[in-house]
Design a protein around this motif. Structure first.
Motif, PDB file in Angstrom:
ATOM      1  N   PHE A 105       1.152  -1.310   0.217  1.00 23.31           N
ATOM      2  CA  PHE A 105      -0.222  -0.120  -0.082  1.00 23.31           C
ATOM      3  C   PHE A 105       1.011   1.348  -0.027  1.00 23.31           C
ATOM      4  O   PHE A 105       1.922   1.269   0.380  1.00 23.31           O
ATOM      5  CB  PHE A 105      -0.897   0.073   1.092  1.00 23.31           C
ATOM      6  CG  PHE A 105      -2.176  -0.875   0.956  1.00 23.31           C
ATOM      7  CD1 PHE A 105      -3.357  -0.308   0.347  1.00 23.31           C
ATOM      8  CD2 PHE A 105      -2.102  -1.937   1.717  1.00 23.31           C
ATOM      9  CE1 PHE A 105      -4.323  -1.027   0.157  1.00 23.31           C
ATOM     10  CE2 PHE A 105      -3.335  -2.610   1.257  1.00 23.31           C
ATOM     11  CZ  PHE A 105      -4.555  -2.348   0.889  1.00 23.31           C
ATOM     12  N   HIS A 106       0.403   2.449  -0.581  1.00 21.39           N
ATOM     13  CA  HIS A 106       1.105   3.587  -0.878  1.00 21.39           C
ATOM     14  C   HIS A 106       0.255   4.665  -0.480  1.00 21.39           C
ATOM     15  O   HIS A 106      -0.904   4.601  -0.705  1.00 21.39           O
ATOM     16  CB  HIS A 106       1.662   3.492  -2.192  1.00 21.39           C
ATOM     17  CG  HIS A 106       2.297   2.470  -2.582  1.00 21.39           C
ATOM     18  ND1 HIS A 106       3.709   2.270  -2.573  1.00 21.39           N
ATOM     19  CD2 HIS A 106       1.782   1.007  -3.261  1.00 21.39           C
ATOM     20  CE1 HIS A 106       4.008   0.959  -3.072  1.00 21.39           C
ATOM     21  NE2 HIS A 106       2.895   0.512  -3.160  1.00 21.39           N
ATOM     22  N   ILE A 107       0.796   5.831   0.038  1.00 22.45           N
ATOM     23  CA  ILE A 107       0.193   7.157  -0.080  1.00 22.45           C
ATOM     24  C   ILE A 107       0.373   7.814  -1.240  1.00 22.45           C
ATOM     25  O   ILE A 107       1.643   8.097  -1.643  1.00 22.45           O
ATOM     26  CB  ILE A 107       0.687   7.816   1.306  1.00 22.45           C
ATOM     27  CG1 ILE A 107       0.537   6.992   2.629  1.00 22.45           C
ATOM     28  CG2 ILE A 107      -0.139   9.322   1.353  1.00 22.45           C
ATOM     29  CD1 ILE A 107       1.061   7.641   3.775  1.00 22.45           C
ATOM     30  N   PRO A 108      -0.818   8.317  -2.164  1.00 18.69           N
ATOM     31  CA  PRO A 108      -0.210   9.098  -3.091  1.00 18.69           C
ATOM     32  C   PRO A 108       0.099  10.785  -2.973  1.00 18.69           C
ATOM     33  O   PRO A 108      -0.354  11.094  -1.537  1.00 18.69           O
ATOM     34  CB  PRO A 108      -1.712   9.408  -3.919  1.00 18.69           C
ATOM     35  CG  PRO A 108      -2.464   8.048  -3.344  1.00 18.69           C
ATOM     36  CD  PRO A 108      -1.943   7.843  -1.964  1.00 18.69           C
ATOM     37  N   SER A 109       0.920  11.211  -3.371  1.00 19.37           N
ATOM     38  CA  SER A 109       1.472  12.689  -3.061  1.00 19.37           C
ATOM     39  C   SER A 109       0.296  13.562  -3.050  1.00 19.37           C
ATOM     40  O   SER A 109       0.408  14.663  -2.258  1.00 19.37           O
ATOM     41  CB  SER A 109       2.581  13.078  -4.081  1.00 19.37           C
ATOM     42  OG  SER A 109       2.474  12.755  -5.220  1.00 19.37           O
ATOM     43  N   GLY A 110      -0.766  13.418  -3.679  1.00 23.45           N
ATOM     44  CA  GLY A 110      -1.753  14.260  -3.755  1.00 23.45           C
ATOM     45  C   GLY A 110      -3.227  13.844  -2.783  1.00 23.45           C
ATOM     46  O   GLY A 110      -4.010  14.615  -2.846  1.00 23.45           O
ATOM     47  N   ALA A 111      -2.599  13.136  -1.933  1.00 25.71           N
ATOM     48  CA  ALA A 111      -3.650  12.807  -0.807  1.00 25.71           C
ATOM     49  C   ALA A 111      -4.035  14.037  -0.051  1.00 25.71           C
ATOM     50  O   ALA A 111      -3.245  14.855   0.381  1.00 25.71           O
ATOM     51  CB  ALA A 111      -3.178  11.530  -0.061  1.00 25.71           C
ATOM     52  N   LYS A 112      -5.389  13.915   0.331  1.00 26.35           N
ATOM     53  CA  LYS A 112      -5.957  15.167   1.359  1.00 26.35           C
ATOM     54  C   LYS A 112      -5.704  14.782   2.738  1.00 26.35           C
ATOM     55  O   LYS A 112      -5.588  15.730   3.425  1.00 26.35           O
ATOM     56  CB  LYS A 112      -7.181  15.252   0.889  1.00 26.35           C
ATOM     57  CG  LYS A 112      -7.398  15.848  -0.683  1.00 26.35           C
ATOM     58  CD  LYS A 112      -8.870  15.996  -1.090  1.00 26.35           C
ATOM     59  CE  LYS A 112      -9.053  16.142  -2.406  1.00 26.35           C
ATOM     60  NZ  LYS A 112      -8.335  15.099  -3.359  1.00 26.35           N
ATOM     61  N   GLU A 132      -2.328  12.394   7.352  1.00 30.35           N
ATOM     62  CA  GLU A 132      -2.194  12.078   8.617  1.00 30.35           C
ATOM     63  C   GLU A 132      -2.825  10.627   8.951  1.00 30.35           C
ATOM     64  O   GLU A 132      -2.084   9.888   9.561  1.00 30.35           O
ATOM     65  CB  GLU A 132      -2.743  13.107   9.522  1.00 30.35           C
ATOM     66  CG  GLU A 132      -2.551  12.773  10.907  1.00 30.35           C
ATOM     67  CD  GLU A 132      -3.386  13.986  11.830  1.00 30.35           C
ATOM     68  OE1 GLU A 132      -3.333  13.634  13.079  1.00 30.35           O
ATOM     69  OE2 GLU A 132      -3.754  14.892  11.354  1.00 30.35           O
ATOM     70  N   ASP A 133      -4.056  10.407   8.505  1.00 30.74           N
ATOM     71  CA  ASP A 133      -4.609   9.236   8.758  1.00 30.74           C
ATOM     72  C   ASP A 133      -4.153   8.119   7.793  1.00 30.74           C
ATOM     73  O   ASP A 133      -4.054   6.952   8.311  1.00 30.74           O
ATOM     74  CB  ASP A 133      -6.253   9.429   8.560  1.00 30.74           C
ATOM     75  CG  ASP A 133      -6.849  10.190   9.783  1.00 30.74           C
ATOM     76  OD1 ASP A 133      -6.272  10.371  10.785  1.00 30.74           O
ATOM     77  OD2 ASP A 133      -7.905  10.541   9.262  1.00 30.74           O
ATOM     78  N   ALA A 134      -3.651   8.695   6.668  1.00 28.50           N
ATOM     79  CA  ALA A 134      -2.989   7.573   5.809  1.00 28.50           C
ATOM     80  C   ALA A 134      -1.689   6.952   6.336  1.00 28.50           C
ATOM     81  O   ALA A 134      -1.423   6.012   6.130  1.00 28.50           O
ATOM     82  CB  ALA A 134      -2.636   8.336   4.320  1.00 28.50           C
ATOM     83  N   ARG A 135      -0.983   7.886   6.936  1.00 22.43           N
ATOM     84  CA  ARG A 135       0.291   7.475   7.715  1.00 22.43           C
ATOM     85  C   ARG A 135      -0.082   6.341   8.848  1.00 22.43           C
ATOM     86  O   ARG A 135       0.475   5.320   9.163  1.00 22.43           O
ATOM     87  CB  ARG A 135       1.057   8.596   8.274  1.00 22.43           C
ATOM     88  CG  ARG A 135       1.841   9.086   7.150  1.00 22.43           C
ATOM     89  CD  ARG A 135       2.702  10.300   7.679  1.00 22.43           C
ATOM     90  NE  ARG A 135       3.913  10.294   7.061  1.00 22.43           N
ATOM     91  CZ  ARG A 135       4.329  10.560   5.812  1.00 22.43           C
ATOM     92  NH1 ARG A 135       3.353  10.906   5.075  1.00 22.43           N
ATOM     93  NH2 ARG A 135       5.384  10.525   5.296  1.00 22.43           N
ATOM     94  N   LYS A 136      -1.296   6.722   9.472  1.00 25.44           N
ATOM     95  CA  LYS A 136      -1.558   6.085  10.703  1.00 25.44           C
ATOM     96  C   LYS A 136      -2.149   4.563   9.911  1.00 25.44           C
ATOM     97  O   LYS A 136      -1.800   3.495  10.785  1.00 25.44           O
ATOM     98  CB  LYS A 136      -3.091   6.495  11.367  1.00 25.44           C
ATOM     99  CG  LYS A 136      -2.583   7.644  12.216  1.00 25.44           C
ATOM    100  CD  LYS A 136      -3.915   8.143  12.732  1.00 25.44           C
ATOM    101  CE  LYS A 136      -3.791   9.450  13.614  1.00 25.44           C
ATOM    102  NZ  LYS A 136      -5.030  10.117  14.092  1.00 25.44           N
ATOM    103  N   PHE A 137      -2.819   4.353   8.915  1.00 26.52           N
ATOM    104  CA  PHE A 137      -3.146   3.399   8.265  1.00 26.52           C
ATOM    105  C   PHE A 137      -2.007   2.491   7.918  1.00 26.52           C
ATOM    106  O   PHE A 137      -2.003   1.172   8.203  1.00 26.52           O
ATOM    107  CB  PHE A 137      -4.154   3.665   7.089  1.00 26.52           C
ATOM    108  CG  PHE A 137      -4.481   2.419   6.415  1.00 26.52           C
ATOM    109  CD1 PHE A 137      -5.888   1.790   6.821  1.00 26.52           C
ATOM    110  CD2 PHE A 137      -3.866   1.956   5.115  1.00 26.52           C
ATOM    111  CE1 PHE A 137      -6.116   0.445   6.197  1.00 26.52           C
ATOM    112  CE2 PHE A 137      -4.421   0.603   4.568  1.00 26.52           C
ATOM    113  CZ  PHE A 137      -5.308   0.179   5.108  1.00 26.52           C
ATOM    114  N   LEU A 138      -1.040   3.029   7.116  1.00 30.08           N
ATOM    115  CA  LEU A 138       0.243   2.238   6.649  1.00 30.08           C
ATOM    116  C   LEU A 138       1.088   1.790   8.023  1.00 30.08           C
ATOM    117  O   LEU A 138       1.496   0.743   7.757  1.00 30.08           O
ATOM    118  CB  LEU A 138       1.130   3.126   5.888  1.00 30.08           C
ATOM    119  CG  LEU A 138       1.034   2.855   4.465  1.00 30.08           C
ATOM    120  CD1 LEU A 138      -0.573   3.320   4.024  1.00 30.08           C
ATOM    121  CD2 LEU A 138       2.021   3.554   3.586  1.00 30.08           C
ATOM    122  N   ALA A 139       1.030   2.710   9.177  1.00 28.87           N
ATOM    123  CA  ALA A 139       1.971   1.963  10.398  1.00 28.87           C
ATOM    124  C   ALA A 139       1.043   0.787  10.851  1.00 28.87           C
ATOM    125  O   ALA A 139       1.691  -0.259  11.299  1.00 28.87           O
ATOM    126  CB  ALA A 139       1.605   3.189  11.343  1.00 28.87           C
TER     127      ALA A 139
END
Length: 410
Positions: A302-309, A312-319
């Motif tokens: 899984f990855h975080i798009p650079s254009g994600a809004k 903060e929560d995306a980083r929690k999800f990946l962690a």
């Protein structure tokens, strides 16, 4: 709250409008439409929601083919917060285009270089990490334990031992290796392993990235090793006319007691009538002494798009995704292996063997048709199949692959 929407390539406009995030909402796009991946994703989302009850999740689930064409569009047009994709060269175009977020900080904060050790090289570009791997499966040589015992063969650990085992099997009236190359991709596994063992991981990845000519002497050396198995007739003679499943009966009936394949083949072997104790698994043997043992292990990430809004929560999800517990639960459903080496081991003997092998691997290749662009993979695997039928045509085959490389990697 978790909302789920099915998205397909045909409903692309609908899917893109769904991905727009509301404040405090985590939007995830993925392609887990098959039953087991869908259930595994639901398990992951439920666990994340329990750990982070304040986060609202919107999950857009695409079919596989639709997703491949949709991902670049939504990464550039209206990016979700998290996307599923693949490691290695498959993620490189998105990294180079600035479409994936650098998540090296997550790896550092959570000490993931140790826990996800085997996948470090496949998640790293320019010294930075670009996602979190969570599931993979092993490739290797499955063999008939009972036949090896009857013939007095010890599972080979190097090339000389593998060739000697083939000679003994052939002399006993069997064909050493089952294979079906009609669909081409099984040849990719053979090329990958021979190149990884002859020349090493870095050379292999440079080749599949288009940086090395197919006419390089090091590539020719791979085919010279391959010819040591092809020319004496160590593969099923009619392999070009059959699919991989069609070769399973030869393995089951003991006519071809070895098979280089992914772990998904075990179910077909058992369905064919073999008992678990009749099947063994061995790591592809060493060829060039001293070259670190890298493996083929197609890896989901899984990855975080650079254009994600909602980064903060995306980083929690990946962690959360990186944790041993989350990866254990997901992979129990998938029937695959967690990348985190602190995850619980499966009781399945083949998954257990795969876990131990991959957790200690030097690096992971993703498989030829993932590591190379689709057009090059097709031409390459056609060439590999042709070589297995007419090995004396190797020079013409490699020249054709080199012409394709010059055209495709521009």
């Amino acid at each position: 709250m978790i909302s789920f929407k099915a998205a397909t390539g045909l409903a692309l406009g609908y899917a893109l409008t769904m991905s727009a995030a509301l404040a405090g909402e985590l939007v995830i796009n993925s392609d887990q439409s098959d039953p087991a991946p869908k259930k595994a994703m639901e398990t992951l989302l439920e666990g994340f929601k329990a750990a982070h009850p304040d986060v609202t999740i919107k999950w857009n689930n695409f079919d596989h083919e639709g997703y491949k064409s949709a991902i670049r569009n939504f990464l550039t047009a209206d990016a979700p917060d998290v996307v599923s994709w693949y490691s290695g060269n498959r993620m490189a175009p998105f990294v180079k285009a600035g479409l994936f977020e650098d998540v090296t900080d997550l790896w550092t904060e959570n000490k993931l270089d140790d826990q996800l050790k085997s996948a470090v090289k496949s998640m790293e570009i320019d010294g930075k990490k670009w996602g979190i791997p969570y599931s993979y499966y092993q490739w290797g040589i499955y063999y008939r334990k009972d036949i090896f015992a009857e013939q007095g063969i010890t599972p080979p650990k190097n090339w000389a031992e593998l060739v000697a085992a083939c000679e003994k099997i052939k002399a006993a009236g069997m064909t050493p290796f089952a294979i079906g190359t009609k669909a081409l991709w099984p040849t990719g596994g053979w090329f990958d392993y021979l190149n990884l063992r002859v020349n090493g991981y870095e050379f292999h990845m440079d080749l599949t990235a288009g940086k090395v000519p197919y006419t390089d002497p090091k590539v020719k050396a791979v085919f010279e090793k391959w010819a040591e198995l092809v020319k004496p007739g160590y593969f099923l003679e009619n392999h070009a006319a059959i699919d991989w499943q069609d070769a399973i009966p030869q393995f089951v009936q003991g006519k071809a007691p070895m098979y280089l394949m992914g772990n998904f083949a075990v179910a077909a072997m058992k369905d064919g009538g073999l008992k678990e104790e009749q099947i063994g698994f061995l790591q592809f043997p060493e060829i060039t002494a001293g070259i670190p043992m890298a493996e083929d292990a197609p890896t989901e990430s899984f990855h975080i798009p650079s254009g994600a809004k909602n980064k903060e929560d995306a980083r929690k999800f990946l962690a959360y995704l990186a944790t041993p517990e989350a990866q254990t639960k997901m992979n129990e459903v998938l029937g695959q292996l967690p990348v985190n080496n602190q995850s619980a081991k499966s009781n399945d003997p083949f998954l257990k063997a795969g876990f131990d092998m991959l957790a200690n691997a030097y690096a992971l290749a993703q498989f030829y048709d993932r590591d190379a662009p689709a057009e090059m993979a097709k031409v390459g695997m056609e060439g590999f199949q042709q070589f297995m039928v007419k090995p004396d045509n190797v020079d013409a085959i490699l020249e054709r692959l080199e012409k394709a490389r010059g055209r495709i990697y521009k």
